[in-house]
Design a protein around this motif. Structure first.
Motif, PDB file in Angstrom:
ATOM      1  N   CYS A  78       0.850  -1.196   0.000  1.00 12.45           N
ATOM      2  CA  CYS A  78       0.000   0.000   0.000  1.00 12.45           C
ATOM      3  C   CYS A  78       0.885   1.246   0.000  1.00 12.45           C
ATOM      4  O   CYS A  78       1.796   1.371   0.836  1.00 12.45           O
ATOM      5  N   PRO A  79       0.680   2.184  -0.926  1.00 15.44           N
ATOM      6  CA  PRO A  79       1.581   3.331  -1.039  1.00 15.44           C
ATOM      7  C   PRO A  79       1.403   4.392   0.047  1.00 15.44           C
ATOM      8  O   PRO A  79       2.216   5.298   0.140  1.00 15.44           O
ATOM      9  N   THR A  80       0.351   4.336   0.857  1.00 16.03           N
ATOM     10  CA  THR A  80       0.176   5.309   1.934  1.00 16.03           C
ATOM     11  C   THR A  80      -0.073   4.574   3.241  1.00 16.03           C
ATOM     12  O   THR A  80      -0.844   3.618   3.294  1.00 16.03           O
ATOM     13  N   GLN A  81       0.563   5.048   4.290  1.00 14.80           N
ATOM     14  CA  GLN A  81       0.441   4.390   5.589  1.00 14.80           C
ATOM     15  C   GLN A  81      -0.981   4.439   6.122  1.00 14.80           C
ATOM     16  O   GLN A  81      -1.463   3.489   6.734  1.00 14.80           O
ATOM     17  N   ILE A  82      -1.693   5.535   5.832  1.00 17.48           N
ATOM     18  CA  ILE A  82      -3.023   5.716   6.390  1.00 17.48           C
ATOM     19  C   ILE A  82      -4.005   4.665   5.862  1.00 17.48           C
ATOM     20  O   ILE A  82      -5.017   4.374   6.489  1.00 17.48           O
ATOM     21  N   ALA A  83      -3.713   4.089   4.683  1.00 24.06           N
ATOM     22  CA  ALA A  83      -4.638   3.133   4.058  1.00 24.06           C
ATOM     23  C   ALA A  83      -4.209   1.685   4.254  1.00 24.06           C
ATOM     24  O   ALA A  83      -4.835   0.782   3.700  1.00 24.06           O
ATOM     25  N   GLU A  84      -3.159   1.446   5.034  1.00 27.74           N
ATOM     26  CA  GLU A  84      -2.661   0.076   5.196  1.00 27.74           C
ATOM     27  C   GLU A  84      -3.695  -0.839   5.842  1.00 27.74           C
ATOM     28  O   GLU A  84      -3.836  -1.999   5.459  1.00 27.74           O
ATOM     29  N   GLU A  85      -4.420  -0.317   6.830  1.00 25.55           N
ATOM     30  CA  GLU A  85      -5.388  -1.170   7.525  1.00 25.55           C
ATOM     31  C   GLU A  85      -6.484  -1.638   6.580  1.00 25.55           C
ATOM     32  O   GLU A  85      -6.870  -2.804   6.587  1.00 25.55           O
ATOM     33  N   GLU A  86      -6.989  -0.732   5.737  1.00 26.29           N
ATOM     34  CA  GLU A  86      -8.043  -1.114   4.800  1.00 26.29           C
ATOM     35  C   GLU A  86      -7.527  -2.120   3.771  1.00 26.29           C
ATOM     36  O   GLU A  86      -8.267  -3.003   3.343  1.00 26.29           O
ATOM     37  N   SER A  87      -6.262  -1.988   3.378  1.00 24.54           N
ATOM     38  CA  SER A  87      -5.676  -2.959   2.455  1.00 24.54           C
ATOM     39  C   SER A  87      -5.597  -4.334   3.105  1.00 24.54           C
ATOM     40  O   SER A  87      -5.922  -5.357   2.487  1.00 24.54           O
ATOM     41  N   TYR A  88      -5.161  -4.362   4.355  1.00 23.17           N
ATOM     42  CA  TYR A  88      -5.049  -5.615   5.099  1.00 23.17           C
ATOM     43  C   TYR A  88      -6.412  -6.281   5.235  1.00 23.17           C
ATOM     44  O   TYR A  88      -6.570  -7.481   4.998  1.00 23.17           O
ATOM     45  N   ILE A  89      -7.424  -5.491   5.614  1.00 20.30           N
ATOM     46  CA  ILE A  89      -8.769  -6.041   5.809  1.00 20.30           C
ATOM     47  C   ILE A  89      -9.337  -6.548   4.490  1.00 20.30           C
ATOM     48  O   ILE A  89     -10.033  -7.572   4.452  1.00 20.30           O
ATOM     49  N   ALA A  90      -9.064  -5.845   3.392  1.00 16.94           N
ATOM     50  CA  ALA A  90      -9.541  -6.309   2.087  1.00 16.94           C
ATOM     51  C   ALA A  90      -9.024  -7.711   1.797  1.00 16.94           C
ATOM     52  O   ALA A  90      -9.769  -8.587   1.344  1.00 16.94           O
ATOM     53  N   ALA A  91      -7.735  -7.943   2.061  1.00 11.58           N
ATOM     54  CA  ALA A  91      -7.155  -9.270   1.821  1.00 11.58           C
ATOM     55  C   ALA A  91      -7.815 -10.320   2.706  1.00 11.58           C
ATOM     56  O   ALA A  91      -8.102 -11.443   2.257  1.00 11.58           O
ATOM     57  N   LEU A  92      -8.082  -9.986   3.975  1.00  9.65           N
ATOM     58  CA  LEU A  92      -8.740 -10.940   4.876  1.00  9.65           C
ATOM     59  C   LEU A  92     -10.153 -11.258   4.411  1.00  9.65           C
ATOM     60  O   LEU A  92     -10.554 -12.425   4.341  1.00  9.65           O
ATOM     61  N   MET A  93     -10.913 -10.229   4.059  1.00  9.59           N
ATOM     62  CA  MET A  93     -12.315 -10.436   3.716  1.00  9.59           C
ATOM     63  C   MET A  93     -12.480 -11.164   2.377  1.00  9.59           C
ATOM     64  O   MET A  93     -13.519 -11.789   2.140  1.00  9.59           O
ATOM     65  N   GLN A  94     -11.493 -11.091   1.506  1.00  8.94           N
ATOM     66  CA  GLN A  94     -11.558 -11.852   0.257  1.00  8.94           C
ATOM     67  C   GLN A  94     -11.505 -13.354   0.509  1.00  8.94           C
ATOM     68  O   GLN A  94     -11.818 -14.145  -0.387  1.00  8.94           O
ATOM     69  N   ASN A  95     -11.146 -13.748   1.718  1.00  8.81           N
ATOM     70  CA  ASN A  95     -11.100 -15.156   2.102  1.00  8.81           C
ATOM     71  C   ASN A  95     -12.279 -15.576   2.966  1.00  8.81           C
ATOM     72  O   ASN A  95     -12.281 -16.687   3.509  1.00  8.81           O
ATOM     73  N   LEU A  96     -13.282 -14.717   3.110  1.00  5.20           N
ATOM     74  CA  LEU A  96     -14.383 -15.013   4.026  1.00  5.20           C
ATOM     75  C   LEU A  96     -15.059 -16.331   3.680  1.00  5.20           C
ATOM     76  O   LEU A  96     -15.274 -17.181   4.554  1.00  5.20           O
ATOM     77  N   GLY A  97     -15.433 -16.535   2.419  1.00  2.87           N
ATOM     78  CA  GLY A  97     -16.118 -17.771   2.037  1.00  2.87           C
ATOM     79  C   GLY A  97     -15.270 -18.997   2.290  1.00  2.87           C
ATOM     80  O   GLY A  97     -15.758 -20.011   2.807  1.00  2.87           O
ATOM     81  N   ARG A  98     -13.976 -18.920   1.948  1.00  2.90           N
ATOM     82  CA  ARG A  98     -13.081 -20.059   2.132  1.00  2.90           C
ATOM     83  C   ARG A  98     -12.977 -20.448   3.607  1.00  2.90           C
ATOM     84  O   ARG A  98     -13.057 -21.629   3.966  1.00  2.90           O
ATOM     85  N   VAL A  99     -12.806 -19.453   4.478  1.00  2.00           N
ATOM     86  CA  VAL A  99     -12.635 -19.729   5.908  1.00  2.00           C
ATOM     87  C   VAL A  99     -13.926 -20.284   6.509  1.00  2.00           C
ATOM     88  O   VAL A  99     -13.896 -21.237   7.311  1.00  2.00           O
ATOM     89  N   LEU A 100     -15.069 -19.712   6.128  1.00  2.00           N
ATOM     90  CA  LEU A 100     -16.337 -20.194   6.676  1.00  2.00           C
ATOM     91  C   LEU A 100     -16.619 -21.631   6.251  1.00  2.00           C
ATOM     92  O   LEU A 100     -17.111 -22.439   7.049  1.00  2.00           O
ATOM     93  N   VAL A 101     -16.327 -21.978   5.002  1.00  2.00           N
ATOM     94  CA  VAL A 101     -16.537 -23.361   4.547  1.00  2.00           C
ATOM     95  C   VAL A 101     -15.621 -24.306   5.311  1.00  2.00           C
ATOM     96  O   VAL A 101     -16.034 -25.398   5.724  1.00  2.00           O
TER      97      VAL A 101
END
Length: 769
Positions: A412-435
């Protein structure tokens, strides 16, 4: 009948001290209460009059025995029936939540899918009730609660043997009664079905189906009119089926309704599932989603890691609370992230930003540190899973999610947006983890098919489940009420499709999360062999879109590029050439209004901490905070409100902004007055952000002194504890509705400033002790 005053907070009722009135109707009132003999908190239903003539403690226990035996996630748990000071009391297990009638008064209507989910929760409770040989008798908004996770709970059962007198009901607020019960017949399961129909009508339309100040007119209409959803409601594509279901539940003739709560539940679920799946008609996909939702309802939350919980609780319990450190600890646990996003986007939080929460930092700011600490300790733990293979597989998925998140944040090119980038990666796995947790056999089949057929796991999931992990995750996210912004970032480019440069802010998080998951999946899948050319080409596309070098992606994963990543293979000749000949990608940039070299509130926090270390007085310390908040948010007014111990009233002691001390003298309210919104917030220690205080449903609930002398269109209130009670509060307002716009960083820093001020009041309390 005793004349005990059960309308006043802190009144006594036998062994109970009544702390806070939750809701009331003509029959009973619900109170948060404390048992003074055991110091335990309870939720009490206190009847205004004895519900049955000649009631004794023994007969009251007998009447409520069946209700107390009910145990279900969607039922308010009744624990004991007592007679206290000649009042019939039902003692229930406490929970954090609000009654649905209050929610409706604040918001009027509920989004369609959310309303259906609330109805399904109530029907789940009714299925259990009917199987126990009971009926509820009068399903209504005053009998349904929403807890902070968004779950519906059914309470306020009609006591066995009690007949309902319709003429005693407050029909101006709505008549929630089946026509046959209004005619004097005994309620049965179909009467409860009608009640759910009336409930759905109110949620969707924003008003009761039948309401009249004259009970006789209301009863006549209920018994003679065919109730139907008005035009303009449920007229979107795909909603005609739901309209038919609601009309069937509202049929005057019980024989024309769904004949059981289970039948109505199934009809609503059958309508809801395709709606959650973007209209998919695939029956396998529908069955998979229904099984997953059923398991989620029964088994609840994903298990958290014990070490994460210990770390969060330790940090939250520290004297000097560091919100940034707590947020990092939460982010390290996938299940905690899911839980917080689900909770704070639920209907319970909608008046303070629910439905728009996309970061853990804002979740914590909204929920509060102590509530987070308590909640974390109630979750199931990964280490307690009995099946070791399942435990290891789920731990492996968590590790994969964390790696994807770290890659996304580092790129992520800006520190302020790092958390949202991290959460995006986690949430893209929501279906996989729940299954993996809820349907482990299917998860194993997906992995086996992917290995044996050389397919991607998304393709294998499509074959086994009827839909991809991504589609499943988005569908569940919709049931949780996650904001559309977050649902969009869960959609990533698929292998073989072009990866385009980001055009919007959310596109950045979508691509950063996507590349993080490609790398995390590659490192797991290809650890022992060369990375495929297809994966390398795909990563090249991500690199070009994000404006980075391919090598930057591997370095973000904390590893050197695999051997194949340094080579380019000619598809025709099969020869390899160095990839260093690639043209450098066009450098893109992420711009956001949140980016600032030094945040003004961060500077104020550093200045305040320095002042506290030097032992400067309270006046100087609070002035640092007041001036910073006033300037940063462009406030109309900021005020420090303190409790006067002798009078028991809160009073504005220092004011910054457009108003002087004369105005501050009007900012005054009692400590113990449940009817005063400010008093109630301070009693609970609840942080509040009111974006639009001019909204009709909210404006009428603000105290008269506030409307007359302050009349702020938007304001926030942060109570400050001295370790025993709320001793002060920081207040800030704005001249325009929605004028107080706080970023996640703003909320976090405001909480930190408040917690530093808390040290001043704790020190005063210790001196007194």
């Amino acid at each position: 009948m005793s004349t005990v005053d059960t309308e006043t907070p802190n009144a006594s009722l036998g062994r109970y001290q009544l702390v806070r009135l939750m809701t009331s109707d003509v029959d009973s009132a619900w109170w948060q209460a404390r048992d003074v003999t055991t110091e335990r908190d309870w939720l009490l239903q206190v009847w205004q009059q004895l519900p049955l003539p000649g009631l004794t403690p023994a007969t009251w226990r007998e009447v409520t025995r069946a209700q107390c035996a009910l145990s279900h996630p969607n039922i308010v748990q009744a624990v004991e029936a007592r007679i206290e000071a000649d009042r019939a009391v039902l003692v229930c297990a406490p929970f954090a939540g609000m009654v649905l009638s209050q929610w409706l008064a604040d918001h009027e209507t509920m989004p369609v899918r959310q309303a259906v989910l609330v109805a399904i929760g109530v029907l789940d409770a009714l299925v259990h009730v009917h199987e126990a040989g009971m009926v509820h008798g009068r399903v209504r908004p005053d009998a349904v609660w929403l807890d902070i996770t968004g779950r519906a709970l059914l309470g306020a059962f009609e006591p066995a043997g009690r007949s309902i007198d319709p003429l005693r009901l407050n029909t101006a607020r709505g008549l929630y009664l089946a026509p046959e019960v209004a005619a004097g017949m005994r309620a049965d399961a179909r009467s409860d079905v009608h009640g759910v129909g009336l409930l759905l009508y109110a949620l969707l339309v924003g008003r009761p189906a039948v309401a009249d100040a004259q009970p006789r007119r209301a009863l006549q209409r209920l018994q003679t009119e065919d109730l139907s959803v008005p035009a303009g409601v449920l007229d979107q594509p795909g909603e005609a089926g739901l309209r038919s279901i609601v009309h069937a539940a509202l049929a005057r003739d019980p024989r024309q309704r769904p004949q059981s709560a289970q039948a109505l539940r199934q009809a609503l679920q059958d309508w809801l599932t395709p709606a959650l799946l973007d209209g998919s008609g695939d029956t396998l996909a529908q069955r998979t989603l229904q099984r997953l939702l059923a398991s989620l309802a029964q088994r609840g939350d994903l298990p958290v890691q014990a070490e994460s919980v210990r770390r969060v609780r330790r940090l939250a319990g520290a004297e000097a609370v560091n919100l940034d450190e707590i947020a990092r600890a939460v982010l390290d646990d996938v299940a905690l992230v899911h839980k917080l996003l689900r909770m704070t986007n639920a209907a319970y939080f909608s008046s303070v930003g629910g439905g728009s929460i996309t970061t853990v930092s804002r979740c914590i700011a909204l929920l509060g540190v102590q509530a987070l600490r308590d909640m974390a300790g109630t979750l199931p733990q990964l280490e307690d899973l009995r099946d070791s293979a399942q435990r290891e597989a789920l731990a492996d998925e968590y590790a994969r999610c964390r790696m994807a998140g770290r890659v996304a944040a580092r790129l992520c090119p800006t520190q302020i947006a790092e958390e949202e980038s991290y959460i995006a990666a986690l949430m893209q796995n929501l279906g996989r983890v729940l299954v993996q947790h809820h349907l482990p056999d299917e998860a194993a089949q997906v992995r086996q098919l992917a290995r044996s057929q050389g397919q991607s796991e998304e393709q294998a999931a499509q074959a086994v489940l009827g839909l991809s992990y991504e589609d499943l995750g988005v569908a569940v996210g919709r049931t949780w009420g996650l904001p559309e912004e977050l649902l969009r970032v869960m959609r990533v480019p698929q292998p073989g499709s072009p990866v385009r440069m980001p055009q919007r802010r959310s596109d950045w998080f979508r691509l950063l999360g996507g590349v993080g998951n490609v790398v995390a999946g590659t490192r797991k899948r290809d650890a022992a062999r060369e990375v495929s050319d297809q994966t390398l080409r795909w990563l090249d596309q991500y690199a070009a879109a994000l404006g980075v070098q391919a090598q930057d992606i591997w370095e973000a994963a904390g590893t050197a590029a695999p051997p194949a990543a340094a080579m380019r293979r000619d598809p025709a000749s099969g020869t390899a050439t160095l990839r260093s000949g690639l043209e450098p990608p066009v450098k893109a940039s992420l711009t956001t209004a949140d980016v600032s070299p030094v945040h003004p509130l961060s500077a104020a926090l550093a200045q305040l901490r320095s002042a506290l270390r030097r032992g400067e007085g309270r006046e100087a310390c609070v002035d640092i905070v007041g001036q910073a908040v006033w300037r940063h948010f462009g406030c109309r007014c900021v005020a420090l409100i303190e409790l006067e111990p002798t009078s028991g009233w809160f009073q504005a002691r220092k004011v910054w902004g457009q108003f002087d001390t004369a105005w501050g003298a009007q900012f005054r309210f009692p400590r113990d007055d449940a009817a005063d919104a400010f008093s109630a917030l301070c009693a609970k220690g609840a942080d509040s952000l009111i974006r639009d205080a001019t909204a009709p449903g909210l404006a009428a609930k603000l105290p008269a002194w506030f409307r007359a002398h302050v009349a702020a269109p938007a304001f926030m209130l942060l109570p400050i504890s001295d370790g025993q009670q709320t001793a002060a509060a920081l207040y800030a307002d704005h001249a325009q509705p929605n004028g107080l716009r706080l970023s996640d960083r703003d909320l976090s820093l405001m909480r930190s400033l408040r917690d530093e001020l808390r040290k001043l009041y704790v020190a005063v309390q210790r001196t007194k002790a």
